[in-house]
Design a protein around this motif. Sequence first.
Motif, PDB file in Angstrom:
ATOM      1  N   UNK A   1       0.786  -1.223   0.000  1.00 38.71           N
ATOM      2  CA  UNK A   1       0.000   0.000   0.000  1.00 38.71           C
ATOM      3  C   UNK A   1       0.816   1.269   0.000  1.00 38.71           C
ATOM      4  N   UNK A   2       2.087   1.202  -0.439  1.00 39.36           N
ATOM      5  CA  UNK A   2       2.947   2.383  -0.477  1.00 39.36           C
ATOM      6  C   UNK A   2       3.494   2.563  -1.881  1.00 39.36           C
ATOM      7  N   UNK A   3       4.017   3.769  -2.153  1.00 44.62           N
ATOM      8  CA  UNK A   3       4.650   4.031  -3.437  1.00 44.62           C
ATOM      9  C   UNK A   3       5.971   3.292  -3.513  1.00 44.62           C
ATOM     10  N   UNK A   4       6.275   2.736  -4.686  1.00 44.80           N
ATOM     11  CA  UNK A   4       7.491   1.924  -4.801  1.00 44.80           C
ATOM     12  C   UNK A   4       8.769   2.739  -4.631  1.00 44.80           C
ATOM     13  N   UNK A   5       8.677   4.069  -4.762  1.00 41.45           N
ATOM     14  CA  UNK A   5       9.873   4.900  -4.571  1.00 41.45           C
ATOM     15  C   UNK A   5      10.180   5.158  -3.103  1.00 41.45           C
ATOM     16  N   UNK A   6       9.234   4.838  -2.218  1.00 40.37           N
ATOM     17  CA  UNK A   6       9.468   5.024  -0.781  1.00 40.37           C
ATOM     18  C   UNK A   6      10.552   4.055  -0.311  1.00 40.37           C
ATOM     19  N   UNK A   7      11.631   4.606   0.216  1.00 41.83           N
ATOM     20  CA  UNK A   7      12.741   3.781   0.692  1.00 41.83           C
ATOM     21  C   UNK A   7      13.758   3.426  -0.367  1.00 41.83           C
ATOM     22  N   UNK A   8      13.594   3.959  -1.603  1.00 41.23           N
ATOM     23  CA  UNK A   8      14.484   3.554  -2.693  1.00 41.23           C
ATOM     24  C   UNK A   8      15.909   4.051  -2.490  1.00 41.23           C
ATOM     25  N   UNK A   9      16.072   5.202  -1.815  1.00 39.08           N
ATOM     26  CA  UNK A   9      17.424   5.725  -1.570  1.00 39.08           C
ATOM     27  C   UNK A   9      18.234   4.745  -0.734  1.00 39.08           C
ATOM     28  N   UNK A  10      17.606   4.228   0.313  1.00 39.29           N
ATOM     29  CA  UNK A  10      18.292   3.252   1.153  1.00 39.29           C
ATOM     30  C   UNK A  10      18.650   1.990   0.401  1.00 39.29           C
ATOM     31  N   UNK A  11      17.787   1.570  -0.523  1.00 32.94           N
ATOM     32  CA  UNK A  11      18.060   0.366  -1.303  1.00 32.94           C
ATOM     33  C   UNK A  11      19.214   0.593  -2.274  1.00 32.94           C
TER      34      UNK A  11
END
Length: 497
Positions: free
Chosen positions: A226-236
Amino acid sequence: MKTLKFPTAQTILIIIAGLVAILTWFVPSGTYDTLAYDKVENTFIKKNSDKSTTLPATQETLNSLDIKIPVEKFTNGDIWKPIGIPNTYKQVEAKPQGIIAFIKSPIKGIIEGADIIFLVLIIGGLIGIINYTNAFDAGISWLAKTLKGYEYVLIILVTTLIAIGGTTFGLAEETIAFYPILIPIFLAAKYDAMVPLACIYIGSSIGSMCSTTNPFSAIIASDAAGINWTTGITGRFIMLGLGTLICILYIIRYAQRVKKDPTKSIIYDQKEEIEQHFGSTTNDSIKLTTRLRFILIIFISCFIVMIYGVSQLEWWFLEMTVVFLIGAIAIGIVGRIKEHTFVDVFIKGAGELLGVAIIIGIARGITIIMNDGQISDTLLYYASNATDGMNKGVFINAMLYIYGGLSFFIPSSSGMAVLTMPIMSPLADGVGIGREMIVNAYQYGMGLFAFINPTGLILASLAIVKVGYNKWLKFVIPLVIILTVFTMLVLTISVYL
């Protein structure tokens, strides 16, 4: 008394299939209700063990089912598989899998895995054809001279490029095609076969583990959470860079040790056998003529077309198989191979990878036993309950190990995402962390276990390289420990930032 040998990949998987069948007699059968979107009728289909129900494809329907996912994720095709509905787990009539189901499972697995199996066989035929033309020998001779003194560049390039493929579009099964191509090149550079195996498999694993734009893990899991796929992408991205660097340094350290002293190789006792099978010396008598250059261009183009098709045109195994078949025919024409000879060489090349195809089928059969025994959802239910009352640091690391364990039973990243995310992601709300952390734990847990997961791709990869599972474990376990400690540290810091 003769020394006992470690069992083959096929035997290992048969043993695992038997153990899983026994497990279905002790683990209660159970299921979650599922929800799927019917794009033709623009409705939701809710299924349980007894019946199917049609529901309006609206946000209100999702809210009433406690599914915190925007309805647009279904209607625009981001979520294309049935998802598990939270708080709907129930035990059902036991379906233990007996001896007949166990015997049938490899055959069912081969039938179900026919798409990837045919891809592997066609690739085997293509490799046989290009080897017949001697284009490989000429190309390897040229490359060995070009990289003389800088062979380590091969390790950096191959691992990095495959990691990029893994993180962007989920390059995994497709890497099966790379082993017969790259192993002779690395052997000519005076490395052992473990080095190209590591570059390809570890590159794919670390890339998939730290997926950024991979639609089969990062995107579908974020959508299902239920979140945008870009959320947390920097950490990945940071995790991808540091994780890949760790892997490259680990492989180079081993490779340089073997290059300096071949007896340090973990597979030194197989040196002659592997070199005889793949070829290890450059053949200076074969010149890289214009015809052979053209053949190599056709061969390389097959992979470029495959990668473009998978990443941009939504191709899958059927289209990839067609590309390699056309490539083999084109090489046969350019190489002026007679029709009878072409067929014989192609079939012999396909036969070389028949053992790999059977391994894929047996592994798929294990999943069939679990699905027929209906124990996967039960394992998920108890795993989700195991985290009650944990603080956020312990919770996120527990999720890492839970996902690692579940991936033994559910090795498919997309299957794991849609089955578990609607169940697991709400747990993040209760401990006060973002749902993207559950997505990270899912990716990192599955990714770490993928390095050694016998129900994944590793046994098929080892069968191509002629390396035993025990020797792979000896090579990779120290790296897995390093990456696990590093990952736990990153996750723990992340939830407190």
